[in-house]
Motif scaffolding. Structure first.
Motif, PDB file in Angstrom:
ATOM      1  N   PRO A  30       0.794  -1.368  -0.097  1.00  0.00           N
ATOM      2  CA  PRO A  30      -0.033   0.092  -0.327  1.00  0.00           C
ATOM      3  C   PRO A  30       0.670   1.454  -0.198  1.00  0.00           C
ATOM      4  O   PRO A  30       0.188   1.803  -0.621  1.00  0.00           O
ATOM      5  CB  PRO A  30      -0.844  -0.183   1.637  1.00  0.00           C
ATOM      6  N   ALA A  31       1.890   1.838   0.940  1.00  0.00           N
ATOM      7  CA  ALA A  31       2.793   2.170   0.561  1.00  0.00           C
ATOM      8  C   ALA A  31       3.291   2.937  -0.591  1.00  0.00           C
ATOM      9  O   ALA A  31       3.541   4.006  -1.086  1.00  0.00           O
ATOM     10  CB  ALA A  31       4.132   2.380   2.373  1.00  0.00           C
ATOM     11  N   TRP A  33       1.968   2.161  -3.779  1.00  0.00           N
ATOM     12  CA  TRP A  33       1.214   2.309  -4.427  1.00  0.00           C
ATOM     13  C   TRP A  33       0.504   4.226  -3.818  1.00  0.00           C
ATOM     14  O   TRP A  33       0.601   5.016  -4.804  1.00  0.00           O
ATOM     15  CB  TRP A  33      -0.140   1.427  -4.303  1.00  0.00           C
ATOM     16  N   TRP A  34       0.393   4.175  -2.712  1.00  0.00           N
ATOM     17  CA  TRP A  34       0.423   5.716  -2.451  1.00  0.00           C
ATOM     18  C   TRP A  34       1.698   6.826  -2.652  1.00  0.00           C
ATOM     19  O   TRP A  34       0.903   7.724  -2.871  1.00  0.00           O
ATOM     20  CB  TRP A  34       0.337   5.617  -0.491  1.00  0.00           C
ATOM     21  N   TYR A  35       2.945   6.211  -2.877  1.00  0.00           N
ATOM     22  CA  TYR A  35       3.957   6.941  -2.873  1.00  0.00           C
ATOM     23  C   TYR A  35       3.171   7.272  -4.270  1.00  0.00           C
ATOM     24  O   TYR A  35       3.840   9.103  -5.169  1.00  0.00           O
ATOM     25  CB  TYR A  35       5.744   6.407  -2.503  1.00  0.00           C
ATOM     26  N   ILE A  37       0.893   7.072  -6.161  1.00  0.00           N
ATOM     27  CA  ILE A  37      -0.503   8.251  -6.230  1.00  0.00           C
ATOM     28  C   ILE A  37      -0.518   9.458  -5.602  1.00  0.00           C
ATOM     29  O   ILE A  37      -0.442  10.931  -6.624  1.00  0.00           O
ATOM     30  CB  ILE A  37      -1.478   7.524  -6.021  1.00  0.00           C
ATOM     31  N   GLU A  38       0.224   9.797  -4.908  1.00  0.00           N
ATOM     32  CA  GLU A  38       0.845  11.260  -3.816  1.00  0.00           C
ATOM     33  C   GLU A  38       1.326  12.148  -5.196  1.00  0.00           C
ATOM     34  O   GLU A  38       1.440  13.114  -5.825  1.00  0.00           O
ATOM     35  CB  GLU A  38       1.624  11.211  -2.741  1.00  0.00           C
ATOM     36  N   SER A 111       3.004   9.102   7.717  1.00  0.00           N
ATOM     37  CA  SER A 111       1.923   9.989   7.647  1.00  0.00           C
ATOM     38  C   SER A 111       3.314  11.577   7.490  1.00  0.00           C
ATOM     39  O   SER A 111       2.672  12.167   6.702  1.00  0.00           O
ATOM     40  CB  SER A 111       1.110  10.819   8.260  1.00  0.00           C
ATOM     41  N   SER A 114       4.640  11.593   3.939  1.00  0.00           N
ATOM     42  CA  SER A 114       3.849  11.531   3.148  1.00  0.00           C
ATOM     43  C   SER A 114       3.043  13.113   3.245  1.00  0.00           C
ATOM     44  O   SER A 114       3.111  13.798   2.238  1.00  0.00           O
ATOM     45  CB  SER A 114       2.377  11.245   2.923  1.00  0.00           C
TER      46      SER A 114
END
Length: 226
Positions: A30-31, A33-35, A37-38, A111, A114
């Motif tokens: 997940p981390a 993918w979030w990287y 996406i962000e 967090s 991010s």
């Protein structure tokens, strides 16, 4: 130009994703993918803003990282950065997912990572608003009327985009959960510090008024530190 922006951003995300998930050995991260996406989402947001407000700068930002107008040392630096950045992503994926050398980071630190990335990219947009000559390569943009910028963030430090990059360097390994990635940050900072000094030599020699600017604004990255 919008099409080019989307295509280059997509290619960049695909390459980073291949490095991260290939080294991780799994898509269940997940981390990771979030990287993507962000960083991808915010990069497109800033790119669309530039397309509307400063298409000339967007064209510079989309240009190749190796150009004829660059000094030889900057061409070498940009290629080295691409190689080192790729190796850094692979190291963090190996660390955080495949071999799990690092103990899991607490949620609050992830967090913070991010948030640091968000602030970095937002700061870059502020830099772009102040400086229409903020190209990714070191060169004098005579055709665009290149001049010294001393307003906005440039009134505080001489290289505010590098200041923003410090947040990206810290935020990326925190978000991805890699202590080994965080341990590499001092090397990255030394690298952009070296480039800043070389860049200033070029600007002082070729850009009218830059030497006077350096006497007014003493610090390069962080006020009262350096």
């Amino acid at each position: 130009m919008i099409t080019r922006l989307v295509l280059q951003t997509t290619a960049w995300l695909v390459c980073m994703g291949a490095l991260l998930f290939g080294a991780a050995g799994t898509l269940a991260w997940p981390a990771g993918w979030w990287y993507l996406i962000e960083t991808g989402g915010m990069s497109l947001w800033v790119g669309f803003w530039l397309a509307r407000h400063d298409p000339g700068l967007l064209a510079e930002r989309l240009a190749p990282i190796v150009q004829a107008q660059q000094s030889r040392w900057d061409r070498f630096f940009m290629v080295a950065v691409a190689v080192m950045w790729s190796a850094w992503l692979v190291l963090m994926a190996l660390d955080a997912m495949r071999y799990r050398w690092s103990a899991p980071l607490p949620v609050w630190l992830v967090s913070v990572g991010s948030l640091s990335i968000f602030v970095c990219i937002f700061m870059c947009m502020i830099v772009f608003r102040a400086n229409s000559y903020a190209a990714p390569v070191v060169k004098i943009q005579a055709s665009r009327g290149h001049k010294v910028i001393d307003t906005g963030p440039y009134a505080l430090v001489r290289h505010p985009m590098y200041s923003a990059a410090l947040l990206l360097f810290i935020g990326t390994p925190l978000l991805l959960g890699s202590w080994w990635g965080l341990a590499c940050v001092p090397l990255l900072v030394i690298g952009i510090g070296w480039r800043a000094v070389r860049e200033e030599r070029v600007l002082a020699a070729q850009l009218e008024g830059y030497t006077d600017y350096t006497t007014r604004v003493r610090y390069r990255f962080v006020p009262f530190i350096w």
